[in-house]
Design a protein around this motif. Structure first.
Motif, PDB file in Angstrom:
ATOM      1  N   ASP A   1     -24.351 -12.773 -29.523  1.00 21.75           N
ATOM      2  CA  ASP A   1     -23.668 -13.040 -30.795  1.00 21.75           C
ATOM      3  C   ASP A   1     -24.688 -13.239 -31.923  1.00 21.75           C
ATOM      4  O   ASP A   1     -24.345 -13.822 -32.956  1.00 21.75           O
TER       5      ASP A   1
ATOM      6  N   HIS B   1     -15.586 -13.980 -27.287  1.00 19.12           N
ATOM      7  CA  HIS B   1     -15.545 -15.447 -27.470  1.00 19.12           C
ATOM      8  C   HIS B   1     -14.632 -16.085 -26.422  1.00 19.12           C
ATOM      9  O   HIS B   1     -15.111 -16.667 -25.475  1.00 19.12           O
TER      10      HIS B   1
ATOM     11  N   ARG C   1     -29.786 -19.564 -42.554  1.00 19.18           N
ATOM     12  CA  ARG C   1     -28.920 -20.717 -42.867  1.00 19.18           C
ATOM     13  C   ARG C   1     -29.380 -21.975 -42.120  1.00 19.18           C
ATOM     14  O   ARG C   1     -28.548 -22.765 -41.668  1.00 19.18           O
TER      15      ARG C   1
ATOM     16  N   HIS D   1     -14.431  -9.356 -41.348  1.00 22.31           N
ATOM     17  CA  HIS D   1     -15.183 -10.488 -40.789  1.00 22.31           C
ATOM     18  C   HIS D   1     -14.796 -11.779 -41.517  1.00 22.31           C
ATOM     19  O   HIS D   1     -14.877 -12.874 -40.970  1.00 22.31           O
TER      20      HIS D   1
ATOM     21  N   TYR E   1     -21.227  -8.445 -43.176  1.00 24.05           N
ATOM     22  CA  TYR E   1     -21.762  -9.371 -44.187  1.00 24.05           C
ATOM     23  C   TYR E   1     -21.800  -8.708 -45.561  1.00 24.05           C
ATOM     24  O   TYR E   1     -22.581  -9.089 -46.421  1.00 24.05           O
TER      25      TYR E   1
ATOM     26  N   PHE F   1     -12.260 -10.443 -37.064  1.00 23.11           N
ATOM     27  CA  PHE F   1     -12.355 -11.873 -36.771  1.00 23.11           C
ATOM     28  C   PHE F   1     -10.923 -12.411 -36.847  1.00 23.11           C
ATOM     29  O   PHE F   1     -10.459 -12.817 -37.907  1.00 23.11           O
TER      30      PHE F   1
ATOM     31  N   GLU G   1     -11.818 -17.959 -30.883  1.00 22.78           N
ATOM     32  CA  GLU G   1     -13.115 -18.652 -30.894  1.00 22.78           C
ATOM     33  C   GLU G   1     -12.947 -20.138 -31.205  1.00 22.78           C
ATOM     34  O   GLU G   1     -13.539 -20.987 -30.557  1.00 22.78           O
TER      35      GLU G   1
ATOM     36  N   HIS H   1     -12.848 -10.417 -32.169  1.00 22.02           N
ATOM     37  CA  HIS H   1     -13.331 -11.791 -32.075  1.00 22.02           C
ATOM     38  C   HIS H   1     -12.078 -12.632 -31.839  1.00 22.02           C
ATOM     39  O   HIS H   1     -11.275 -12.828 -32.767  1.00 22.02           O
TER      40      HIS H   1
ATOM     41  N   TYR I   1     -17.582 -25.658 -38.016  1.00 23.90           N
ATOM     42  CA  TYR I   1     -17.860 -24.292 -38.499  1.00 23.90           C
ATOM     43  C   TYR I   1     -17.015 -23.980 -39.737  1.00 23.90           C
ATOM     44  O   TYR I   1     -17.516 -23.477 -40.739  1.00 23.90           O
TER      45      TYR I   1
HETATM   46  O1  NIG Z   1     -19.107 -14.247 -33.859  1.00 23.73           O
HETATM   47  N1  NIG Z   1     -17.102 -15.842 -35.922  1.00 23.73           N
HETATM   48  C1  NIG Z   1     -17.379 -14.901 -36.642  1.00 23.73           C
HETATM   49  N2  NIG Z   1     -18.523 -14.274 -36.663  1.00 23.73           N
HETATM   50  C2  NIG Z   1     -19.704 -14.739 -36.053  1.00 23.73           C
HETATM   51  C3  NIG Z   1     -20.392 -15.792 -36.854  1.00 23.73           C
HETATM   52  C4  NIG Z   1     -20.804 -15.294 -38.168  1.00 23.73           C
HETATM   53  C5  NIG Z   1     -21.524 -16.304 -39.019  1.00 23.73           C
HETATM   54  O2  NIG Z   1     -21.332 -17.508 -38.894  1.00 23.73           O
HETATM   55  O3  NIG Z   1     -22.314 -15.832 -39.860  1.00 23.73           O
HETATM   56  C6  NIG Z   1     -19.449 -15.122 -34.621  1.00 23.73           C
HETATM   57  O4  NIG Z   1     -19.616 -16.282 -34.231  1.00 23.73           O
END
Ligand code: NIG
Ligand code: FE
Length: 405
Positions: free
Chosen positions: A318, A266, A86, A182, A149, A215, A246, A243, A99
């Motif tokens: 991470d 986080h 990405r 997630h 994912y 998450f 964050e 998670h 984000y």
């Molecule tokens: O730990 N925050 C959620 N998951 C990941 C990021 C995943 C992504 O952006 O692909 C994290 O930061």
């Protein structure tokens, strides 16, 4: 005289981290139990002895004069298995998009899910293996890796099976975590997806995961939904991880304590009440400074306060497509220079406490008699060089399970 496989001699500092076999807090994090001019003897993959002037015959002698010897890094929070990249998001980040803005624009986790669903098994394995090789090269000898994912049953299992294949065929040990929760996939409502995770995915993780993660974040999964998923995971023998807090404080820290999570990760925005509850319950706080770095955030997790409150702190990369870093040395540098952790605390957080956060402190994380011989030799005269000399790979020799790799 006993013959051993490897004898490492005369290290300027042999960092053993010998101490109580439980997550280290406050001042305990600063005690690395260093042996000056130290030696370590290894046989059949196990540490036989540490000390000065050890008397052994050895099949291989390594002279570590002027070097630092320490446990291999343990990276307890990675999203190792994903397809694609990405890098295009950087322009958006530079324009000031957050984000969550990027996620809404079709980037973020959603984009990587598309790529990962499409990827053939062999390709996903190959892309992930390159990252695992990098981790090893920079001194990581054990890591955790999450699914997350796929966001459908088929792909979540494809990721967990890829983690297993990597673990079976690579020197780095990988501990698997199921992170079905997630994000919410486009095709489902949140409540439909929570049901799918609980009723269809969780029963199929048997033998493929040790931990269950969610998450827990504003706009993703609420604390209630997170709790429901983690409680369901427990019924399948999965230990909870979160998670937490964050981007927004959703009381994830408190939830981790309430639910008996092994770690909350986080903690950028956590409130003091939740952190104190974590300290009381011994929940490990895993700090991930690569994430605020990659998001160009001004603030990092308040590590000093978190340590002072008595939370045992670990560090991790991470590693994910938003924060693509395999290198724990850089994480230690960020922890010291941007989060004001001391070199000793950061080393404890990347080895022993990291091992605790994935339940492996009985076998790894410190250099003690009877433990697995996962050892790195760094080209630096003492441990304070680790955050001081940055931008190079300081790791010279990696020993995994008693073998030079
Ligand atoms: O730990 N925050 C959620 N998951 C990941 C990021 C995943 C992504 O952006 O692909 C994290 O930061
Ligand atoms: Fe993560």
């Amino acid at each position: 005289m006993e013959t051993v496989d490897i004898l490492i001699k005369n290290a300027n500092e042999l960092i053993t981290l010998k101490g109580p076999n439980k997550p280290r807090t406050k001042k305990e994090m600063s005690n690395l139990s260093i042996i000056k001019k130290g030696s370590i003897a290894i046989k059949n993959g196990i540490i036989v002895e540490t000390g000065k002037n050890l008397k052994y015959k050895a099949k291989k002698i390594i002279d570590a004069t002027g070097k630092t010897v320490m446990p291999g890094f343990v990276d307890p929070h990675t999203h190792l298995v994903f397809a694609g990249s990405r890098e295009f998001e950087l322009d958006w980040k530079l324009q000031g998009l957050s984000y969550m803005d990027i996620l809404k624009k079709g980037g973020g986790i959603t984009y990587t899910v598309k790529e990962t669903r499409k990827a053939k098994d062999a390709d996903l394995l190959k892309q992930s293996r390159i990252r695992l090789d990098n981790m090893l090269r920079y001194g990581t000898t054990t890591c955790e890796a999450k699914s997350g994912y796929g966001l459908n049953t088929e792909t979540e299992l494809k990721i967990l099976k890829t983690i297993k294949k990597l673990n079976d065929n690579h020197p780095v040990d990988i501990i698997p975590t199921f992170l079905g929760a997630h994000a919410v996939p486009k095709e489902k409502s949140t409540s439909e997806y929570v049901d799918l995770v609980i009723n269809e995915m969780l029963p199929k993780t048997k033998g493929l995961a040790k931990f269950c993660d969610v998450f827990c974040e504003k706009g993703v999964f609420t604390p209630n939904q997170s709790k429901k998923i983690l409680e369901a995971g427990k019924k399948y023998g999965l230990i909870p991880k979160i998670h937490a807090d964050e981007i927004v404080d959703t009381c994830g820290a408190a939830l981790s304590a309430e639910i008996g999570a092994i770690s909350a990760d986080h903690l950028l925005m956590s409130n003091d009440k939740g952190l104190k509850q974590m300290a009381k319950k011994g929940v490990i706080g895993v700090m991930l400074p690569g994430t605020p770095f990659s998001l160009m955030m001004r603030d990092y997790a308040p590590a000093r306060k978190i340590i002072d409150l008595g939370v045992p702190v670990a560090l991790a990369t991470d590693l994910n497509p938003n924060c693509w870093i395999e290198n724990m040395q850089f994480i230690i540098q960020l922890a010291c220079l941007n989060m004001k952790m001391t070199p000793a605390e950061a080393i404890c957080a990347s080895t022993f406490n990291a091992a605790c956060s994935i339940g492996l402190n009985d076998t790894i994380g410190s250099l003690e008699k009877g433990k697995q011989a996962d050892i790195i030799i760094l080209d630096m005269p003492n441990h304070k060089f680790l955050p001081y000399h940055f931008g190079v790979n300081l790791v010279e020799i990696i020993i995994k399970n008693g073998r030079i790799v």
